[in-house]
Design a protein around this motif. Structure first.
Motif, PDB file in Angstrom:
ATOM      1  N   GLU A   7      41.228  76.524  14.040  1.00  0.00           N
ATOM      2  CA  GLU A   7      42.462  76.699  13.260  1.00  0.00           C
ATOM      3  C   GLU A   7      42.338  77.825  12.234  1.00  0.00           C
ATOM      4  O   GLU A   7      43.315  78.509  11.935  1.00  0.00           O
ATOM      5  CB  GLU A   7      42.875  75.385  12.590  1.00  0.00           C
TER       6      GLU A   7
ATOM      7  N   ILE B 210      42.750  81.130  14.130  1.00  0.00           N
ATOM      8  CA  ILE B 210      44.139  81.252  14.570  1.00  0.00           C
ATOM      9  C   ILE B 210      45.039  81.615  13.397  1.00  0.00           C
ATOM     10  O   ILE B 210      45.874  82.517  13.471  1.00  0.00           O
ATOM     11  CB  ILE B 210      44.604  79.942  15.255  1.00  0.00           C
ATOM     12  N   GLU B 211      44.817  80.940  12.264  1.00  0.00           N
ATOM     13  CA  GLU B 211      45.615  81.240  11.081  1.00  0.00           C
ATOM     14  C   GLU B 211      45.401  82.695  10.644  1.00  0.00           C
ATOM     15  O   GLU B 211      46.356  83.419  10.372  1.00  0.00           O
ATOM     16  CB  GLU B 211      45.233  80.282   9.946  1.00  0.00           C
TER      17      GLU B 211
ATOM     18  N   ARG C  79      47.202  85.042  12.989  1.00  0.00           N
ATOM     19  CA  ARG C  79      48.668  84.940  12.892  1.00  0.00           C
ATOM     20  C   ARG C  79      49.205  85.519  11.591  1.00  0.00           C
ATOM     21  O   ARG C  79      50.291  86.086  11.557  1.00  0.00           O
ATOM     22  CB  ARG C  79      49.112  83.480  13.075  1.00  0.00           C
TER      23      ARG C  79
ATOM     24  N   LYS D 107      50.445  79.953   2.247  1.00  0.00           N
ATOM     25  CA  LYS D 107      49.642  79.081   1.380  1.00  0.00           C
ATOM     26  C   LYS D 107      48.634  78.409   2.285  1.00  0.00           C
ATOM     27  O   LYS D 107      48.992  77.840   3.300  1.00  0.00           O
ATOM     28  CB  LYS D 107      50.546  78.044   0.709  1.00  0.00           C
TER      29      LYS D 107
ATOM     30  N   GLY E 263      45.242  75.840   2.309  1.00  0.00           N
ATOM     31  CA  GLY E 263      44.367  74.963   1.537  1.00  0.00           C
ATOM     32  C   GLY E 263      45.141  73.817   0.928  1.00  0.00           C
ATOM     33  O   GLY E 263      46.312  73.941   0.606  1.00  0.00           O
ATOM     34  N   PRO E 264      44.452  72.653   0.811  1.00  0.00           N
ATOM     35  CA  PRO E 264      45.130  71.450   0.322  1.00  0.00           C
ATOM     36  C   PRO E 264      45.253  71.452  -1.203  1.00  0.00           C
ATOM     37  O   PRO E 264      44.421  70.885  -1.904  1.00  0.00           O
ATOM     38  CB  PRO E 264      44.218  70.318   0.792  1.00  0.00           C
ATOM     39  N   PHE E 265      46.260  72.088  -1.728  1.00  0.00           N
ATOM     40  CA  PHE E 265      46.439  72.094  -3.183  1.00  0.00           C
ATOM     41  C   PHE E 265      47.917  72.161  -3.531  1.00  0.00           C
ATOM     42  O   PHE E 265      48.751  72.491  -2.703  1.00  0.00           O
ATOM     43  CB  PHE E 265      45.678  73.250  -3.832  1.00  0.00           C
ATOM     44  N   LEU E 266      48.178  71.802  -4.774  1.00  0.00           N
ATOM     45  CA  LEU E 266      49.548  71.833  -5.267  1.00  0.00           C
ATOM     46  C   LEU E 266      49.735  73.130  -6.038  1.00  0.00           C
ATOM     47  O   LEU E 266      48.927  73.467  -6.894  1.00  0.00           O
ATOM     48  CB  LEU E 266      49.797  70.631  -6.187  1.00  0.00           C
ATOM     49  N   LEU E 267      50.787  73.839  -5.693  1.00  0.00           N
ATOM     50  CA  LEU E 267      51.025  75.144  -6.301  1.00  0.00           C
ATOM     51  C   LEU E 267      52.146  75.036  -7.315  1.00  0.00           C
ATOM     52  O   LEU E 267      53.251  74.609  -6.986  1.00  0.00           O
ATOM     53  CB  LEU E 267      51.403  76.147  -5.206  1.00  0.00           C
TER      54      LEU E 267
ATOM     55  N   ILE F  50      48.780  74.684  16.352  1.00  0.00           N
ATOM     56  CA  ILE F  50      47.526  74.512  15.610  1.00  0.00           C
ATOM     57  C   ILE F  50      47.713  74.993  14.167  1.00  0.00           C
ATOM     58  O   ILE F  50      47.293  74.336  13.217  1.00  0.00           O
ATOM     59  CB  ILE F  50      46.364  75.252  16.312  1.00  0.00           C
ATOM     60  N   GLU F  51      48.411  76.109  14.009  1.00  0.00           N
ATOM     61  CA  GLU F  51      48.649  76.616  12.654  1.00  0.00           C
ATOM     62  C   GLU F  51      49.572  75.669  11.879  1.00  0.00           C
ATOM     63  O   GLU F  51      49.332  75.352  10.717  1.00  0.00           O
ATOM     64  CB  GLU F  51      49.258  78.019  12.691  1.00  0.00           C
TER      65      GLU F  51
ATOM     66  N   LYS G 171      47.737  72.685  10.698  1.00  0.00           N
ATOM     67  CA  LYS G 171      46.843  72.988   9.557  1.00  0.00           C
ATOM     68  C   LYS G 171      47.634  73.027   8.244  1.00  0.00           C
ATOM     69  O   LYS G 171      47.280  72.334   7.292  1.00  0.00           O
ATOM     70  CB  LYS G 171      46.145  74.327   9.783  1.00  0.00           C
ATOM     71  N   VAL G 172      48.704  73.804   8.194  1.00  0.00           N
ATOM     72  CA  VAL G 172      49.422  73.940   6.920  1.00  0.00           C
ATOM     73  C   VAL G 172      50.133  72.636   6.538  1.00  0.00           C
ATOM     74  O   VAL G 172      50.261  72.321   5.353  1.00  0.00           O
ATOM     75  CB  VAL G 172      50.407  75.140   6.906  1.00  0.00           C
TER      76      VAL G 172
ATOM     77  N   ARG H 266      49.045  69.549   7.286  1.00  0.00           N
ATOM     78  CA  ARG H 266      47.988  68.663   6.774  1.00  0.00           C
ATOM     79  C   ARG H 266      47.679  69.037   5.325  1.00  0.00           C
ATOM     80  O   ARG H 266      47.570  68.183   4.458  1.00  0.00           O
ATOM     81  CB  ARG H 266      46.727  68.828   7.633  1.00  0.00           C
ATOM     82  N   GLU H 267      47.575  70.340   5.083  1.00  0.00           N
ATOM     83  CA  GLU H 267      47.239  70.798   3.740  1.00  0.00           C
ATOM     84  C   GLU H 267      48.362  70.532   2.738  1.00  0.00           C
ATOM     85  O   GLU H 267      48.138  70.479   1.532  1.00  0.00           O
ATOM     86  CB  GLU H 267      46.884  72.287   3.776  1.00  0.00           C
ATOM     87  N   ALA H 268      49.568  70.357   3.257  1.00  0.00           N
ATOM     88  CA  ALA H 268      50.694  70.026   2.382  1.00  0.00           C
ATOM     89  C   ALA H 268      50.623  68.560   1.950  1.00  0.00           C
ATOM     90  O   ALA H 268      51.032  68.196   0.852  1.00  0.00           O
ATOM     91  CB  ALA H 268      52.014  70.300   3.091  1.00  0.00           C
TER      92      ALA H 268
ATOM     93  N   GLU I 103      47.677  66.538   2.132  1.00  0.00           N
ATOM     94  CA  GLU I 103      46.358  66.156   1.594  1.00  0.00           C
ATOM     95  C   GLU I 103      46.314  65.970   0.080  1.00  0.00           C
ATOM     96  O   GLU I 103      45.780  64.968  -0.391  1.00  0.00           O
ATOM     97  CB  GLU I 103      45.309  67.190   2.008  1.00  0.00           C
ATOM     98  N   PRO I 104      46.845  66.923  -0.695  1.00  0.00           N
ATOM     99  CA  PRO I 104      46.739  66.734  -2.142  1.00  0.00           C
ATOM    100  C   PRO I 104      47.654  65.635  -2.682  1.00  0.00           C
ATOM    101  O   PRO I 104      47.564  65.285  -3.853  1.00  0.00           O
ATOM    102  CB  PRO I 104      47.130  68.106  -2.714  1.00  0.00           C
ATOM    103  N   VAL I 105      48.515  65.087  -1.836  1.00  0.00           N
ATOM    104  CA  VAL I 105      49.460  64.064  -2.290  1.00  0.00           C
ATOM    105  C   VAL I 105      48.952  62.659  -1.935  1.00  0.00           C
ATOM    106  O   VAL I 105      49.212  61.692  -2.630  1.00  0.00           O
ATOM    107  CB  VAL I 105      50.852  64.331  -1.664  1.00  0.00           C
TER     108      VAL I 105
ATOM    109  N   THR J 295      53.904  72.341  -2.042  1.00  0.00           N
ATOM    110  CA  THR J 295      52.747  71.929  -1.234  1.00  0.00           C
ATOM    111  C   THR J 295      52.648  72.708   0.066  1.00  0.00           C
ATOM    112  O   THR J 295      51.595  72.758   0.677  1.00  0.00           O
ATOM    113  CB  THR J 295      52.772  70.421  -0.893  1.00  0.00           C
ATOM    114  N   LEU J 296      53.765  73.274   0.506  1.00  0.00           N
ATOM    115  CA  LEU J 296      53.708  74.131   1.682  1.00  0.00           C
ATOM    116  C   LEU J 296      54.574  75.348   1.409  1.00  0.00           C
ATOM    117  O   LEU J 296      55.663  75.234   0.855  1.00  0.00           O
ATOM    118  CB  LEU J 296      54.212  73.403   2.939  1.00  0.00           C
TER     119      LEU J 296
END
Lengths: 259, 244
Positions: free
Chosen positions: A100, A103-104, A107, A227, A229-233, B94-95, B98-99, B101-103, B105-107, B197-198
């Motif tokens: 992933e 791929i990211e 893309r 964006k 990564g698992p974070f709050l922006l 797949i992309e 990923k994004v 899941r990352e949206a 995860e922090p919640v 988050t995304l």
């Protein structure tokens, strides 16, 4: 495993520095590492570029061939971008098909090139509806010291600038330089709480791979955002990111004009 | 190629105002085997989300001794689009996985469940534009339906730029022929948007347009959030009635 323990130690060090308002390598928060660009090093490729961003190293190669256009764009060439995080570039990369992250990476680089309309695809039509040029951009990571994204995007556009369309080899006329008309630049920043660290190195990413990549074109339009990564922006941080990315992209674009 | 007019007399092709959402339908708890689930329609999108877990991690080596691992699988059925899509993950899904899941995860309060996995599966049965936003909205409801502790609700909506105008929740034509597509997701806590988050974007917009798009998306997200809440409330009111 020892790498993971080291990362923990580094993390504490990086965080301590950030709290003091500093970065571990002495850079300002918005300072990009030194950039080195070499083009045309792969003679077998239609275009190529090597980019060194700090200690991160990437090679991008462009190969072209004639193929069929997409039905909805019968008079336009095609761009296909691929990235390989080959195991030689990092102890954490594994052999096998792109994961992933690869791929990211591909893309996001692709979107920057595509939406800035960097390549004039209408000039890559050989025979409307049946024959157009296909541009394959392959990004090969060599050494991952953080921010492969910006290094890859820079390598890709540099390689395109270096590309000659091999028309003679395909017997469709004279060779000509690839029509590149815009210079997209990706700027990736690490976000830690309300702090923005432009062009993070690997050690800095030990605080979390929480990044934003903003790609701008030469008129300061935004052509791609990711964006990652698992974070709050926070919204105020996002506003700041936009300003920083536009400003830093201008700096990098100046380097491109020199090659 | 024939030029398609996407905006006629200040209205969109489907008659919507620029800042108007497509009709949305949300139902929580639609699957029996899953720990939590949700069916959601957003315009022409029809998606189902299921949540399994917290449960044991397979394969074992993925376990995290300090928190749960979150997995998200976005998948499109072959019949969900005009031209049959080959089943299985492609680069786009797949992309998106990923994004998305990352949206989430922090919640999700994943530190409450060490050594376990929370699996989120979303299936697109019919795709219109904005299927990733529809899926995230469904996933968020399914997570709550599964009883997974969350810091708030995740609500997602896209803004597009068509013929120079920003429009909320684009449909297929606006997505295909528009100048930009900007999917957002927000963390909404106590009825207020707290953070992003995304965030993705492709196309071409100015900095000012992007800021306007963000405001438009926030207003749209608040409306969707109300519907997500209602869907959850409705399910639990139903359960109470059964118990009585």
């Amino acid at each position: 495993m020892s790498d993971e323990i080291l990362m923990e130690v580094r993390r504490d060090y990086v965080l301590a520095k950030i709290r003091e308002g500093e970065r571990i390598d002495g850079r300002r928060f918005d300072e990009i590492r030194p950039i080195e660009i070499k083009t045309g090093l792969i003679k077998k490729a239609e275009g190529s570029a090597y980019v060194k961003l700090g200690n991160t190293q990437v090679v991008a190669g462009v190969k072209m061939q004639i193929g069929e256009p997409f039905p909805d764009t019968p008079d336009q060439g095609i761009i296909i971008t691929n990235a390989e995080l080959v195991p030689l570039a990092s102890p954490t990369f594994e052999p096998g098909p792109p994961d992933e992250n690869a791929i990211e990476l591909a893309r996001v680089v692709d979107r920057g090139i595509r939406h800035s309309e960097a390549v004039d695809l209408k000039k890559l039509c050989v025979e409307e509806g049946s024959k157009v040029w296909m541009i394959f951009i392959d990004i090969w990571a060599l050494d991952d010291d953080g921010n492969l994204m910006d290094a890859s995007a820079l390598a890709a556009i540099s390689a395109l600038l270096n590309t000659t369309v091999p028309a003679e080899r395909f017997e469709v006329g004279d060779d000509f330089p690839l029509p590149v008309r815009n210079l997209p630049i990706a700027i990736t920043s690490l976000v830690y709480e309300d702090k923005i660290l432009v062009d993070p190195c690997r050690d800095e990413l030990s605080v979390g791979k929480n990044t934003i990549t903003i790609t701008t074109d030469q008129d300061d339009n935004i052509v791609s955002i990711q964006k990652s990564g698992p974070f709050l922006l926070r919204e105020d941080v996002f506003d700041e990111l936009l300003d920083v990315s536009i400003k830093k992209a201008k700096e990098v674009r100046r380097l491109l004009a020199e090659i | 190629m024939e030029e398609i007019k996407l905006i006629v007399d200040g209205k969109r092709l489907d008659g919507r105002a620029f800042d108007e959402l497509r009709p949305i339908k949300i139902e929580a708890g639609v699957l029996n085997r899953a720990d939590g689930s949700c069916y959601l329609e957003m315009g022409g999108n029809k998606v189902v989300a299921a949540v399994y877990g917290p449960r044991e991690v397979h394969p074992k080596h993925l376990e995290d001794p300090s928190k749960a691992i979150i997995r998200y699988r976005y998948s499109m059925a072959p019949f969900s689009v005009e031209e049959r899509k080959r089943p299985g993950p492609d680069r786009r899904s797949i992309e998106i996985s990923k994004v998305s899941r990352e949206a989430l995860e922090p919640v999700i309060m994943k530190e409450l469940f060490p050594r376990s996995a929370i699996d989120i599966f979303v299936e697109v049965l019919q795709a219109d534009a904005g299927s990733r936003t529809a899926c995230l909205n469904a996933a968020s409801v399914a997570l709550i339906d599964a009883g997974i502790p969350m810091r708030g609700m995740v609500t997602s909506v896209a803004v597009a730029k068509v013929e120079g105008i920003l429009v909320l929740d684009p449909m297929k034509e606006e997505d295909n022929y528009g100048e930009a597509d900007i999917p957002f997701a927000f963390l909404i806590r106590n009825g207020k948007i707290e953070s992003i988050t995304l965030l993705q974007m492709d196309g071409r917009v100015t900095k000012e347009e992007l800021k306007t798009a963000l405001e438009m998306a926030k207003r749209g997200a608040m409306q969707i959030y109300q519907l997500q809440r209602e869907a959850i409330l409705k399910k639990y009111i139903k359960e109470e009635e059964v118990m009585e």
